[in-house]
Design an enzyme around this catalytic site. Structure first.
Site, PDB file in Angstrom:
ATOM      1  CD  GLU A  26      12.533  -8.357  92.862  1.00  0.00           C
ATOM      2  OE1 GLU A  26      13.003  -9.045  92.102  1.00  0.00           O
ATOM      3  OE2 GLU A  26      13.199  -8.162  93.993  1.00  0.00           O
ATOM      4  CE  LYS A  43      18.754  -7.841  91.919  1.00  0.00           C
ATOM      5  NZ  LYS A  43      19.628  -8.761  92.711  1.00  0.00           N
ATOM      6  CB  SER A  44      15.997  -4.747  97.515  1.00  0.00           C
ATOM      7  OG  SER A  44      15.532  -5.372  96.360  1.00  0.00           O
TER       8      SER A  44
END
EC number: 2.7.1.21
Length: 199
Positions: free
Chosen positions: A94, A15-16
């Site tokens: 996040e 994701k990051s």
């Protein structure tokens, strides 16, 4: 047409790194982005988007009382006045830690400012309950996409996060415990319930 996107996945699903890639792609085309992340995740320092492969970048930390709509509106206004151009996209890492009001503010950014918002985060916690931010993104997002990764034990698709302490699974405790590979494994449903069994 601007939309609110929610891209979710288990731990270690990239994701990051994906959000950093999207930020790079926008900026490589000369377009301005607003990169943000929850101030709850402080593994690499508050206000930092960091991937497990070592790439990292400063971002605006999202506190519980930050009004995302007002922040982006002011950023957009000051950038246009200074000749830096309009914000082309808002990127949030996040996103599971967002509050309901943050998600509604994201929807307002899309609907009123016509700026796309892409939120990245976990869907469920280590007990398989939805996070507040994730639940509201699933409700209000225009597009929802799963980012896939594989089970730590068997290589099948991972859909859950297993909390680990000293190599043993943990099924009770506080919802939020910041940690990485040392604290959580991405796992399939079978290995969530039976981490020591062969599939």
């Amino acid at each position: 047409m601007a939309q609110l996107f929610f891209r979710y996945g288990a731990m270690s699903s990239g994701k990051s790194i994906e959000i950093l890639k999207v930020a790079h792609n926008y900026e490589a085309q000369g377009r301005k982005i607003a990169l943000m992340t929850s101030n709850v995740d402080d593994r690499s320092g508050v206000g930092t988007v960091a991937s497990r492969i070592g790439l990292h970048r400063k971002a605006v930390p999202i506190s519980e009382d930050l009004d995302l709509f007002n922040y982006v509106s002011e950023l957009n206004k000051s950038d246009v006045e200074s000749g830096n151009g309009r914000v082309a996209c808002v990127l949030i890492d996040e996103a599971q830690f967002l509050k309901r009001h943050h998600v509604l503010e994201c929807a307002k950014i899309v609907d009123e400012l016509k700026i796309p918002v892409m939120a990245f985060g976990l869907k469920n916690d280590f007990q398989n309950h939805l996070f507040e931010g994730s639940e509201n993104l699933l409700i209000f997002a225009d597009k929802v996409e799963e980012m896939k990764t594989i089970c730590h034990y068997c290589g099948h698709k991972a859909t859950m996060n297993l909390r680990i302490n000293s190599g043993k699974p943990v099924y009770e405790g506080e919802q939020v415990q910041i940690g990485g590979d040392e604290s959580y494994y991405p796992v399939c449903r079978f290995h969530y319930f039976h981490p020591n069994k062969q599939r």
